[in-house]
Design an enzyme around this catalytic site. Sequence first.
Site, mmCIF file in Angstrom:
data_model
loop_
_atom_site.group_PDB
_atom_site.id
_atom_site.type_symbol
_atom_site.label_atom_id
_atom_site.label_comp_id
_atom_site.label_asym_id
_atom_site.label_seq_id
_atom_site.Cartn_x
_atom_site.Cartn_y
_atom_site.Cartn_z
ATOM 1 N N CYS A 97 -60.073 -14.828 34.859
ATOM 2 C CA CYS A 97 -59.084 -13.933 35.455
ATOM 3 C C CYS A 97 -58.410 -14.505 36.707
ATOM 4 O O CYS A 97 -57.576 -15.376 36.592
ATOM 5 C CB CYS A 97 -59.722 -12.572 35.697
ATOM 6 S SG CYS A 97 -58.521 -11.242 35.777
ATOM 7 N N ARG A 131 -51.095 -2.071 35.435
ATOM 8 C CA ARG A 131 -52.174 -3.007 35.118
ATOM 9 C C ARG A 131 -52.487 -3.016 33.622
ATOM 10 O O ARG A 131 -52.279 -2.028 32.922
ATOM 11 C CB ARG A 131 -53.418 -2.651 35.933
ATOM 12 C CG ARG A 131 -53.166 -2.673 37.432
ATOM 13 C CD ARG A 131 -54.438 -2.569 38.210
ATOM 14 N NE ARG A 131 -55.319 -3.707 38.011
ATOM 15 C CZ ARG A 131 -55.165 -4.880 38.620
ATOM 16 N NH1 ARG A 131 -54.172 -5.073 39.463
ATOM 17 N NH2 ARG A 131 -56.017 -5.864 38.391
ATOM 18 N N HIS A 195 -63.499 -10.446 31.243
ATOM 19 C CA HIS A 195 -64.734 -10.152 31.970
ATOM 20 C C HIS A 195 -65.700 -9.578 30.942
ATOM 21 O O HIS A 195 -65.399 -9.505 29.759
ATOM 22 C CB HIS A 195 -64.487 -9.091 33.042
ATOM 23 C CG HIS A 195 -63.517 -9.505 34.093
ATOM 24 N ND1 HIS A 195 -63.847 -10.337 35.131
ATOM 25 C CD2 HIS A 195 -62.217 -9.181 34.297
ATOM 26 C CE1 HIS A 195 -62.800 -10.504 35.921
ATOM 27 N NE2 HIS A 195 -61.787 -9.819 35.437
HETATM 28 N N1 LIG Z 1 -59.708 -9.055 37.295
HETATM 29 C C1 LIG Z 1 -59.167 -9.969 38.082
HETATM 30 O O1 LIG Z 1 -59.749 -11.028 38.358
HETATM 31 C C2 LIG Z 1 -57.844 -9.618 38.687
HETATM 32 C C3 LIG Z 1 -56.968 -10.798 38.944
HETATM 33 C C4 LIG Z 1 -55.668 -10.495 39.627
HETATM 34 N N2 LIG Z 1 -55.909 -10.166 40.935
HETATM 35 C C5 LIG Z 1 -54.847 -9.476 38.861
HETATM 36 O O2 LIG Z 1 -54.956 -8.276 39.074
HETATM 37 O O3 LIG Z 1 -54.078 -9.864 38.026
#
Ligand SMILES: NC(=O)CC[C@H](N)C(=O)O
Length: 270
Positions: A97, A131, A195
């Site tokens: 990520c 998101r 993840h």
């Molecule tokens: N889950 C994460 O590692 C998030 C990565 C990054 N900050 C995003 O939101 O895209």
Amino acid sequence: MKMELNIINMYPDILNMYGDIGNLICINKRCEWRGIKVNQTISTIGTKTVEDIGNIDMILIGGGSDNQQNIVSKDLLDKRSMIDNYINNDGVVLAICGSYQMLGNDYCDAEGNDIPCLELLDIKTESSNERLIGNILIENNLDLNPKSVVGFENHGGRTYHNYEPFGKVKLGHGNNGKDNKEGVIYKNLIGSYLHGPLLPKNPHIADYLILNALKNKYDIDSLPLIDDKIEIKARNAMANKLIKLQNDNELSKYWKYKKKIKDLREYKKH
Ligand SMILES: NC(=O)CC[C@H](N)C(=O)O
């Protein structure tokens, strides 16, 4: 001869979103079960630079929020040339990520701030407040069996590149929610939004990384098998649930489509 792997876990104190440290625990355990010795070193802000450590066989880096990415950014850039040499000499890397994003050319966070990146791969990531969240099912592009890989994603970033993706999205969003690509494969590096943590849920990916790391220093072409009944059961349970969800989604799309046609016909009658 007892085989050994030297693993660097980068920023586990800062980039450890959704327990990404479980990837290291999984590698450790699967090596231990096979009698492979693991020497692990933590590299974070303020510890000695990775250059001092030498003889690295695997690098694991987890994900983090935009804020956490900002925190590690300078330190990561200080280690750029070592990481560059390492990757281009076929070093094994798993970057999840936030750290996957930071391998690329730029990452513009949701507030429009540029977070300096390593510029090691030609990857671009732009963030959005909307998101991309949820369970995800992909088919890996590594020729590994089983093909399916399960995980969880939560990112604002939309990532674009022309490398081989880690997998094809079957359910979920992946790199950008548009092109059905998830993650990246470059030499022995895997970058991924998954993840979960990724490896305990997908032991075939863990073994792929272990085998590649061992191949770099020993004459070996396969790993002793481990009884993975429990892991396979857990993984399949999630994959099947996601496949069912995907089918339900498709079915509901189909019924919505049927309804639209019916409505249209009714409308034309008037
Ligand atoms: N889950 C994460 O590692 C998030 C990565 C990054 N900050 C995003 O939101 O895209």
